[in-house]
Design an enzyme around this catalytic site. Structure first.
Site, mmCIF file in Angstrom:
data_model
loop_
_atom_site.group_PDB
_atom_site.id
_atom_site.type_symbol
_atom_site.label_atom_id
_atom_site.label_comp_id
_atom_site.label_asym_id
_atom_site.label_seq_id
_atom_site.Cartn_x
_atom_site.Cartn_y
_atom_site.Cartn_z
ATOM 1 N N GLY A 51 23.793 -77.011 57.572
ATOM 2 C CA GLY A 51 23.836 -75.601 57.947
ATOM 3 C C GLY A 51 24.050 -75.468 59.438
ATOM 4 N N SER A 73 15.455 -77.235 57.814
ATOM 5 C CA SER A 73 15.653 -77.912 59.091
ATOM 6 C C SER A 73 14.731 -77.231 60.090
ATOM 7 C CB SER A 73 17.119 -77.766 59.500
ATOM 8 O OG SER A 73 17.330 -78.280 60.798
ATOM 9 N N ASP A 114 16.767 -85.423 62.489
ATOM 10 C CA ASP A 114 18.132 -85.193 62.970
ATOM 11 C C ASP A 114 18.099 -85.178 64.493
ATOM 12 O OD1 ASP A 114 20.723 -84.424 63.506
ATOM 13 O OD2 ASP A 114 20.623 -82.508 62.442
ATOM 14 N N LYS A 134 29.771 -80.162 56.358
ATOM 15 C CA LYS A 134 29.758 -78.791 56.883
ATOM 16 C C LYS A 134 31.168 -78.256 56.817
ATOM 17 C CE LYS A 134 25.870 -79.223 60.083
ATOM 18 N NZ LYS A 134 25.503 -79.479 61.487
ATOM 19 N N GLU A 159 19.575 -88.620 60.740
ATOM 20 C CA GLU A 159 20.870 -87.950 60.868
ATOM 21 C C GLU A 159 21.379 -88.044 62.303
ATOM 22 O OE1 GLU A 159 20.748 -83.941 59.384
ATOM 23 O OE2 GLU A 159 22.683 -83.398 60.233
ATOM 24 N N LYS A 173 13.998 -81.694 63.739
ATOM 25 C CA LYS A 173 14.890 -81.962 64.860
ATOM 26 C C LYS A 173 14.113 -82.814 65.854
ATOM 27 C CE LYS A 173 18.616 -79.576 63.871
ATOM 28 N NZ LYS A 173 19.928 -80.244 63.766
ATOM 29 N N LYS A 188 13.380 -81.600 57.169
ATOM 30 C CA LYS A 188 14.121 -82.264 58.253
ATOM 31 C C LYS A 188 13.579 -81.746 59.570
ATOM 32 C CE LYS A 188 18.757 -81.247 60.050
ATOM 33 N NZ LYS A 188 20.189 -81.116 59.668
ATOM 34 N N ASP A 243 26.677 -86.625 60.816
ATOM 35 C CA ASP A 243 27.018 -85.200 60.890
ATOM 36 C C ASP A 243 28.163 -85.063 61.898
ATOM 37 O OD1 ASP A 243 27.149 -82.478 61.476
ATOM 38 O OD2 ASP A 243 25.020 -82.165 61.732
HETATM 39 O O1 OSB Z 1 22.794 -80.629 63.199
HETATM 40 O O2 OSB Z 1 22.506 -79.786 61.300
HETATM 41 C C1 OSB Z 1 22.601 -79.644 62.524
HETATM 42 C C2 OSB Z 1 21.869 -76.013 63.521
HETATM 43 C C3 OSB Z 1 22.775 -75.855 64.544
HETATM 44 C C4 OSB Z 1 23.562 -76.905 64.914
HETATM 45 C C5 OSB Z 1 23.475 -78.133 64.263
HETATM 46 C C6 OSB Z 1 22.582 -78.305 63.219
HETATM 47 C C7 OSB Z 1 21.746 -77.231 62.865
HETATM 48 C C8 OSB Z 1 20.735 -77.306 61.820
HETATM 49 C C9 OSB Z 1 20.328 -75.996 61.209
HETATM 50 O O3 OSB Z 1 20.160 -78.315 61.494
HETATM 51 C C10 OSB Z 1 20.357 -76.011 59.744
HETATM 52 C C11 OSB Z 1 20.309 -74.603 59.177
HETATM 53 O O4 OSB Z 1 21.283 -73.847 59.310
HETATM 54 O O5 OSB Z 1 19.298 -74.272 58.570
HETATM 55 MG MG MG Z 2 22.865 -82.361 62.042
#
Ligand code: OSB
Ligand code: MG
Length: 368
Positions: free
Chosen positions: A290, A135, A188, A262, A213, A163, A161, A238
């Site tokens: 994560g 991510s 995401d 999660k 996402e 952001k 992925k 999510d």
């Molecule tokens: O939306 O998946 C998410 C990190 C913090 C809060 C929300 C998200 C995330 C990540 C990080 O996408 C994923 C990781 O821990 O590598």
């Molecule tokens: Mg997410």
């Protein structure tokens, strides 16, 4: 079995690099670790509640309050047969899944250690090799993003992925599809769009993403139904999925084709398993998300990811992508093929580095 003692602990850790999403930019993290002593055996969990209520309403302080003043009194001194019962015993506490998930998963670790089996086997996991993705934070420039993707692909990661947020969405996809036309790519949004953006989100079909996402509101399953009806890109939920009822509602209404799982968001291994089974029965795919976890949460995620329906690459990646020194040994490593092998040792299969954890601890409370 009997839950004899619970230790709540706040540690301060610094990410190797800042991580930016549509809702936050973080580098220094407050992390909530939970030790559960069951029949003399300590198990470890990580509550993914953070500094602020910007991902979910929970924070480390609300989670501490719930565990100390409600969960612990409900569980203490009451014998149980298996950690599988803990989730239902906490049923009277509505919500606060990150609090519950941290403690519930620690009790699972303790049970697996008592039985001298890997936690993933105790959970009924079957996957011997877990496909991993990464991510990627919102970056300052497209070049920085492109370089980061090249680096992760060279390390073997199987899917990327990114952001996104309004204004950082089309250009990153264009740039990455020009340079990497064949990779598994997804984005995401962490709820950064509204149903008014559905026509905009539909234009991403030209990037043939694996999925988008959580584009819409954190509590807006119905909005995602409208979106999924209008786009061929699979929608992954999510933030919207907190319970089996949420998952069943999303599935029945066609709000998504994929659910990110999660432990913290749904409250532990037992609710994860129930949602997993509902998804599997309905042909909805899962993968493990994560929350920038330390090794403890990372190890718990690895155990979860061994369940059968976790067919897509997850966000669980190597410790060294995040930490100078992780708080477990060995650290989590990823093969050159972008896979993690679930550990053979008992419990979560990684040992917490106690002296390091003590050094990082800023707050600790022992509940007896
Ligand atoms: O939306 O998946 C998410 C990190 C913090 C809060 C929300 C998200 C995330 C990540 C990080 O996408 C994923 C990781 O821990 O590598
Ligand atoms: Mg997410």
């Amino acid at each position: 079995m009997r839950l004899e003692q619970v230790t709540l602990r706040e540690v301060r850790v610094r990410l190797l690099a800042p991580f930016e999403t549509s809702f936050d930019r973080v580098q220094d993290r407050r992390v909530f670790l939970i030790e559960a002593r069951v029949d003399g055996q300590t198990g470890w969990g990580e509550s993914v509640a953070g500094d602020h209520p910007f991902y979910s309403y929970e924070t480390i302080d609300t989670a501490w309050h719930i565990l100390r003043n409600f969960a612990w009194p409900m569980l203490k001194e009451r014998p149980f047969e298996s950690a599988a019962e803990i989730w239902d015993r906490l049923d009277r506490i509505r919500g606060h899944n990150m609090a519950k998930g941290g403690l519930e998963s620690a009790i699972w670790d303790a049970e697996a250690r008592l039985k001298r089996v890997p936690l993933w086997k105790l959970l009924g996991g079957t996957r011997a090799e877990l496909p991993c993705g990464v991510s990627l934070s919102i970056k300052a420039t497209l070049q920085e993003l492109e370089d980061a993707v090249a680096r992760e692909l060279a390390a073997g990661y199987q899917r990327i992925k990114i952001k996104v947020k309004p204004g950082w969405d089309v250009k990153p996809c264009e740039r990455l599809r020009e340079r990497f036309p064949r990779i598994k790519l997804m984005m995401d949004a962490n709820s950064a769009y509204t149903t008014a953006d559905i026509p905009h989100l539909k234009t991403f079909e030209r990037f043939y993403l694996m999925m988008i996402e959580q584009p819409l509101g954190w509590d807006d399953i119905y909005g995602h139904v409208a979106l999924q009806k209008q786009t061929t890109t699979p929608i992954c939920l999510d933030e919207c999925i907190h319970s089996l009822a949420d998952a069943e509602g999303a599935i029945a209404t066609g709000a998504c084709k994929i659910i990110n799982m999660k432990l913290g968001r749904v409250g532990g291994h037992t609710p994860s398993r129930r949602i997993h089974d509902a998804c599997q029965a309905a042909g909805i795919l899962n993968w493990c998300g994560g929350m920038l976890e330390t090794g403890i949460g990372r190890a718990q995620n690895i155990a979860l990811s061994t369940l059968e329906n976790f067919v897509l690459p997850g966000d669980v990646s190597a410790s060294r992508r995040y930490w100078q020194e992780d708080i477990i040994e060995p650290e989590v490593t990823v093969s050159a093929q972008g896979t993690i092998t679930p550990p053979a040792g008992p419990g979560i299969g990684f040992e917490p580095k106690l002296p390091l954890i003590e050094k990082l601890t800023v707050r600790k409370e022992v509940l007896t």
